[in-house]
Motif scaffolding. Structure first.
Motif, short mmCIF file in Angstrom:
data_model
loop_
_atom_site.label_atom_id
_atom_site.label_comp_id
_atom_site.label_asym_id
_atom_site.label_seq_id
_atom_site.Cartn_x
_atom_site.Cartn_y
_atom_site.Cartn_z
N PRO A 145 0.84 -1.20 0.00
CA PRO A 145 0.00 0.00 0.00
C PRO A 145 0.88 1.26 0.00
N PRO A 146 0.31 2.42 -0.31
CA PRO A 146 -1.13 2.66 -0.46
C PRO A 146 -1.72 2.22 -1.80
N GLU A 147 -0.85 1.95 -2.79
CA GLU A 147 -1.38 1.55 -4.09
C GLU A 147 -2.04 0.18 -4.06
N HIS A 148 -1.46 -0.74 -3.26
CA HIS A 148 -1.94 -2.12 -3.28
C HIS A 148 -2.11 -2.63 -1.84
N PRO A 149 -3.27 -2.38 -1.22
CA PRO A 149 -3.51 -2.90 0.14
C PRO A 149 -3.81 -4.39 0.11
N TYR A 150 -3.97 -4.97 1.29
CA TYR A 150 -4.36 -6.37 1.45
C TYR A 150 -5.58 -6.66 0.59
N PRO A 151 -5.61 -7.81 -0.12
CA PRO A 151 -4.69 -8.96 0.02
C PRO A 151 -3.61 -9.05 -1.06
N ALA A 152 -3.22 -7.92 -1.67
CA ALA A 152 -2.27 -7.98 -2.78
C ALA A 152 -0.97 -8.66 -2.38
N ALA A 153 -0.40 -8.28 -1.24
CA ALA A 153 0.88 -8.87 -0.82
C ALA A 153 0.74 -10.37 -0.57
N LEU A 154 -0.36 -10.78 0.04
CA LEU A 154 -0.57 -12.20 0.32
C LEU A 154 -0.82 -12.96 -0.99
N ASP A 155 -1.51 -12.36 -1.92
CA ASP A 155 -1.69 -12.98 -3.24
C ASP A 155 -0.34 -13.20 -3.91
N ASP A 156 0.54 -12.20 -3.82
CA ASP A 156 1.88 -12.33 -4.40
C ASP A 156 2.67 -13.43 -3.71
N ALA A 157 2.52 -13.51 -2.39
CA ALA A 157 3.22 -14.55 -1.64
C ALA A 157 2.78 -15.93 -2.11
N MET A 158 1.49 -16.11 -2.32
CA MET A 158 0.98 -17.39 -2.78
C MET A 158 1.48 -17.71 -4.18
N ALA A 159 1.48 -16.71 -5.06
CA ALA A 159 1.97 -16.93 -6.42
C ALA A 159 3.43 -17.34 -6.41
N ALA A 160 4.22 -16.69 -5.54
CA ALA A 160 5.64 -17.03 -5.45
C ALA A 160 5.83 -18.44 -4.89
N TYR A 161 5.04 -18.80 -3.88
CA TYR A 161 5.17 -20.14 -3.29
C TYR A 161 4.81 -21.22 -4.30
N ARG A 162 3.76 -21.00 -5.07
CA ARG A 162 3.40 -21.97 -6.11
C ARG A 162 4.50 -22.09 -7.15
#
Length: 330
Positions: A145-162
């Motif tokens: 944020p402020p451009e990308h609040p939750y859940p953007a960071a968690l979505d990125d974390a999941m994409a990276a883990y996959r």
């Protein structure tokens, strides 16, 4: 007297830096305090959550600070790095100069109070982790944020883990996070478990920000005693959450179901504002029958002593030992 007013009355006093730590650590603490005894970082006030321009100014100033720090690292980092994308996630993949564990992976989440710490700083941290562990490190430059609040960071974390799971066996993956990165590391594993994904071999949490409600004891006891993080990050937390409930386990993973989590390494310091986070997380993991070890360093503030002090080197050795154990390279 209301519940909010009940407690211990503490007289005004100056708390000395103890002789029980190394001279290098003591010097590090002294550099972060003014002659009046007030931590230099206490002079900065975060904007209100809806002050978009104010937050962008904070991010610009932080980027300049991190750029200077990265420049000082020039010539000390040996690993190479390339930047890739997995969905909306940006990942800096650092490969050691002489890779000793080609099948292993370290998935790393940077700190920065959920608002800063990406870009060049994230790239440098990925290279530092690759150098330390002799394994490929995937540094997640998650949206903030402020451009990308939750859940953007968690979505990125999941994409990276996959992405990492497609290239490495779960038994050869470690996940690590410092401060805000510790929040994302644990929240990601909670969501991965909910989505039926295999969990990694181990989890490394360095002064993790796992309770965005700031309900722990050390948020009061270590206020203005932690010279790195002297006060609340509630404005950051509210900005990050974007109106979502701060107590939700994906935002405050301390409150999640930790059953089935991998062996976990936790670190904090006696002067860390987030000490309660690490202590409570350790107890929650133990109660969930997870193998967890907690390392609390004398007089250490949030993030360590910021240098090559004996204490910082001791912590690095403990982390390396834990990583080798979980990778089966004892």
């Amino acid at each position: 007297m209301s519940d909010q007013e009940q407690g211990v009355a503490v007289q005004a006093r100056r708390i000395p830096f103890p002789s029980s730590i190394s001279p290098e650590a003591r010097a590090s603490l002294e550099r972060l305090v003014g002659e009046d005894g007030v931590p230099l970082n206490a002079l900065y006030t975060m904007p209100l959550p809806d002050d978009h321009a104010g937050w962008m100014a904070v991010k610009a100033a932080a980027d300049g600070h991190y750029a200077a720090a990265v420049e000082r690292l020039a010539g000390t980092l040996r690993s190479s790095v390339e930047t890739i994308h997995a969905g909306d996630a940006t990942i800096h993949v650092a490969t050691p100069e002489a890779i000793s564990k080609p099948d292993c992976a370290y998935l790393d989440f940077h700190g920065g109070a959920l608002v800063v710490g990406g870009g060049a700083a994230c790239r440098a941290q990925a290279r530092m982790q690759a150098d330390q562990h002799g394994a490929r490190c995937y540094g997640v430059d998650y949206r903030m944020p402020p451009e990308h609040p939750y859940p953007a960071a968690l979505d990125d974390a999941m994409a990276a883990y996959r992405h990492v799971l497609e290239r490495h066996a779960p038994s050869r993956i470690l996940v690590g996070g410092r401060s805000a990165g510790g929040n994302l590391a644990v929240a990601m594993l909670l969501r991965a478990k909910d989505e039926g994904l295999p969990l990694p071999a181990g989890l490394i949490l360095l002064s993790p920000e796992v309770d965005l409600t700031e309900s722990g004891d050390s948020f009061q006891v270590n206020q203005m005693v932690d010279v790195v993080l002297p006060g609340s990050l509630m404005r950051n937390n509210q900005l990050y959450a974007g109106g979502a409930d701060l107590s939700h386990p994906y935002l405050s993973p301390l409150f999640g179901d930790l059953t089935g989590f991998p062996p976990t390494f936790l670190q904090s310091g006696t002067r860390d504002l987030f000490l309660s986070n690490a202590v409570r997380m350790h107890r929650a993991l133990r109660q969930a029958r997870v193998d967890a070890e907690l390392h609390v360093f004398e007089a250490m503030p949030h993030g360590g002593f910021m240098g090559n002090t004996p204490e910082d080197l001791d912590l690095a050795q403990e982390v390396s030992r834990f990583a080798r154990t979980q990778w089966g390279d004892v």
